[in-house]
Design an enzyme around this catalytic site. Structure first.
Site, short mmCIF file in Angstrom:
data_model
loop_
_atom_site.label_atom_id
_atom_site.label_comp_id
_atom_site.label_asym_id
_atom_site.label_seq_id
_atom_site.Cartn_x
_atom_site.Cartn_y
_atom_site.Cartn_z
N ASN A 26 0.80 -1.24 0.00
CA ASN A 26 0.00 0.00 0.00
C ASN A 26 0.83 1.28 0.00
O ASN A 26 0.31 2.37 0.19
CB ASN A 26 -1.00 0.01 1.17
CG ASN A 26 -0.29 0.06 2.52
OD1 ASN A 26 0.95 0.14 2.56
ND2 ASN A 26 -1.04 0.04 3.60
N ASP A 28 3.02 2.54 2.05
CA ASP A 28 3.29 3.33 3.26
C ASP A 28 4.68 3.09 3.83
O ASP A 28 5.02 3.60 4.89
CB ASP A 28 2.22 3.07 4.33
CG ASP A 28 2.28 1.65 4.88
OD1 ASP A 28 3.08 0.83 4.36
OD2 ASP A 28 1.53 1.34 5.83
N ASP A 205 8.43 -18.87 19.94
CA ASP A 205 9.44 -17.87 20.32
C ASP A 205 10.01 -18.19 21.71
O ASP A 205 9.25 -18.55 22.62
CB ASP A 205 8.77 -16.50 20.35
CG ASP A 205 9.76 -15.38 20.57
OD1 ASP A 205 10.65 -15.20 19.73
OD2 ASP A 205 9.64 -14.68 21.59
N GLU A 262 12.13 -22.23 18.74
CA GLU A 262 13.32 -21.36 18.80
C GLU A 262 13.83 -21.47 20.22
O GLU A 262 13.23 -20.92 21.15
CB GLU A 262 12.97 -19.92 18.48
CG GLU A 262 14.21 -19.05 18.47
CD GLU A 262 14.14 -17.77 19.29
OE1 GLU A 262 14.97 -16.90 19.07
OE2 GLU A 262 13.27 -17.65 20.18
C1 NOJ Z 1 13.29 -14.19 19.72
C2 NOJ Z 1 12.87 -13.42 18.52
O1 NOJ Z 1 13.33 -14.06 17.38
C3 NOJ Z 1 13.43 -12.03 18.70
O2 NOJ Z 1 13.31 -11.27 17.54
C4 NOJ Z 1 12.76 -11.39 19.87
O3 NOJ Z 1 13.38 -10.15 20.15
C5 NOJ Z 1 12.86 -12.25 21.13
N1 NOJ Z 1 12.65 -13.64 20.88
C6 NOJ Z 1 11.86 -11.81 22.16
O4 NOJ Z 1 10.56 -12.15 21.78
#
Ligand code: NOJ
Length: 554
Positions: A26, A28, A205, A262
């Site tokens: 868009n 922005d 995460d 992760e």
């Molecule tokens: C891991 C994420 O990949 C990163 O980008 C983030 O800052 C931290 N976890 C906290 O959520």
């Protein structure tokens, strides 16, 4: 659906989209779902099996979206839920699966529950959803313990009524209390919400955080600062209960949903615990990412990851770049040991040779894609993008810059908006700006360097030797060759400073080897080998030069 289809995640190539910086539909200056939909054909042609999208939920973007204010909606800057559902459907039509990102350790301070907790005051049930404590010292003016934020500075923030709340990351990311049943239920509701909309799985995460030691004791340096289960907030054993319940939810769908953790857990054996058969299916093998560009280091990290994953029946999950680490062409542009650093700040002061870095990056990618298991690509690596190391400090957005007292630049250098067209404004990042006849209203949200013109998708497209063509060719071979994807790896004898591996599929198919020359001089090709793909040109005598990988039919 056949067992093979159900197990797609065991050998998939997953493409990571950092939505703010992928494509702007868009005009922005910020990437969005419209931009992403306009580039789906690029991803289909690249040959990826799945896309993982970084958080796209409403967020003040204090930590690039990892500060989520509402887990079951889309940030209006990126689009809306209807667009998200249409995108998932369009990806599925092309045979591409979709993974989202779930952020379970913390909320945004703009989450409704955190606002309620602040308003309700000390001792209230609303505060119990987070980690509020009184401070230490006579007036409670000292933080409750000595924990530090991952971004620098204390992990505690004092609120006007005198209490403190815990934030292992930015001050705008209050940790939630995983002892609270409503927190557990709410995350389960979020999983179902997106699964019900067709999403195929989640990246989890900081999957090794969340659970805190009761009493929140100080960290004693050298005693409980290592991750052996005794750390007060990392890799605690109780976190596995959470994943057992998530797995049961994922498995209640047909086909079952998939998770990738992760978890920066250095010990491969402890990392493998997240992958037990009733927990998460996959976890990034980050030790490969942080290996030095040296044959022994690479081989040891590959072996460790395969051994520990195999022990629990999981595939290894390889990755060289993502939105948190210095892009691999720039890590590898330095001395070989620099590969062990993962942040730009770890390597910034070392002399760099960008051409060398790109040559090694191409070789590293062919090594990764030859390994058994699943592989993740980060947007822009198919264009050979380098890290942007010199973003003007006043434009840095990563909280690391402020929280480190301006000593660390942080992760913006790998998050610069992608170049799609060398001669367009913002290198074509704002995809519809021209066709809509509109002047580009805003420049890209992070400045793009001139060097991006060379890496733009249209330039890469027209050059048969480009990184883009290498990636496409590699993914096409990986899909077609019966020995690639899942299966096993055998190391072959090879000259000092090189790696040679043979692959065998689970069905016993073979005939594929790879030779990776990590040494500083050329090596001969094995006899009777037919070159399927090379990361760079061979020498005039048909040898494999330094910093080059070849894939061979043998
Ligand atoms: C891991 C994420 O990949 C990163 O980008 C983030 O800052 C931290 N976890 C906290 O959520």
């Amino acid at each position: 659906m056949s067992a093979h289809d159900l197990d797609w995640w065991r050998n998939a190539v997953v493409y990571q989209v950092y939505i703010r910086s992928f494509a702007d539909g868009n005009g922005d200056g910020t990437g969005d779902i419209a931009g992403l939909r306009s580039k789906l054909d690029h991803l289909a042609r690249l040959g990826v099996d799945a896309i993982w999208i970084n958080p796209w939920y409403p967020s003040p973007l204090a930590d690039g979206g990892y500060d989520v204010a509402d887990y079951r909606a889309i940030d209006p800057r990126f689009g809306d839920t209807a667009q998200a559902e249409a995108f998932v459907a369009e990806a599925h039509e092309r045979g591409i699966k979709i993974l989202l990102d779930i952020v379970p350790n913390h909320h945004s301070d703009e989450h409704e529950w955190f606002r309620e907790a602040l308003a309700a005051g000390p001792g209230s049930p609303e505060r119990e959803r987070y980690v509020f404590r009184d401070g230490r010292g006579p007036d409670g003016a000292q933080p409750p313990n000595n924990w530090e934020s991952m971004f620098g500075g204390p992990a505690w923030e004092r609120v006007p009524d005198g209490q403190w709340y815990l934030h292992l990351f930015d001050v705008k990311q209050p940790d939630v209390n995983w002892e609270h049943p409503e927190i557990r239920e709410d995350f389960e509701r979020t999983l179902r919400f997106w699964f019900d909309r067709g999403v195929d799985g989640f990246r989890v995460d900081v999957a090794n955080a969340m659970i805190k030691q009761p009493g929140l004791p100080d960290i004693e340096q050298g005693v409980n600062d290592v991750q052996d289960g005794g750390h007060p907030y990392l890799d605690r054993d109780d976190v596995h209960e959470v994943y057992r319940s998530w797995r049961a939810i994922g498995d209640s769908y047909d086909p079952p949903k998939v998770f990738v953790a992760e978890a920066w857990v250095p010990d491969p054996e402890r990392l493998a615990r997240y992958l037990r058969p009733d927990e998460l299916q996959t976890a990034f093998s980050f030790n490969f990412l942080t290996a030095a560009w040296l044959a022994d280091d690479l081989r040891r990290n590959i072996d460790d990851a395969i051994a520990e994953n195999t022990a629990v029946g999981a595939p290894a999950t390889w990755v060289l770049s993502n939105h948190d680490v210095c892009r691999h062409p720039s890590r590898l542009a330095r001395k070989p040991e620099a590969g062990r650093g993962w942040l730009l700040d770890d390597v910034l002061d070392l002399p760099a040779d960008p051409e060398l870095g790109l040559r090694r990056a191409r070789a590293a990618t062919l090594l990764m894609l030859a390994l058994p298991g699943t592989a993740y690509l980060y947007q822009g690596e198919e264009f050979g993008l380098p890290e942007v190391e010199d973003i003007p400090v006043e434009q840095l957005d990563d909280p690391t810059w402020e929280l480190s007292g301006h000593s660390k630049r942080g992760r913006d250098g790998c998050r610069v908006p992608l170049p799609w067209a060398a001669n367009e404004p913002s290198f074509g990042f704002s995809v519809n700006a021209r066709s809509a006849g509109a002047a580009l209203s805003d420049p890209a949200w992070l400045p793009q360097p001139e060097v991006f013109a060379r890496h733009a998708a249209d330039v890469q497209e027209s050059d048969p030797d480009s990184v883009l063509h290498l990636y496409r060719d590699a993914l096409a071979i990986r899909h077609a060759h019966p020995a690639l994807g899942g299966g096993t790896l055998t190391w072959l004898d090879s000259p000092e400073g090189t790696l040679a591996l043979a692959r065998t599929s689970n069905e016993g198919e073979s005939g594929f080897t790879a030779l990776v020359n990590v040494s500083s001089s050329p090596v001969s090709l094995p006899e009777d080998a037919e070159v399927l793909l090379a990361s760079g040109p061979l020498t005039a005598r048909d040898e494999v030069p330094a910093d080059t990988t070849v894939w061979l039919r043998q």
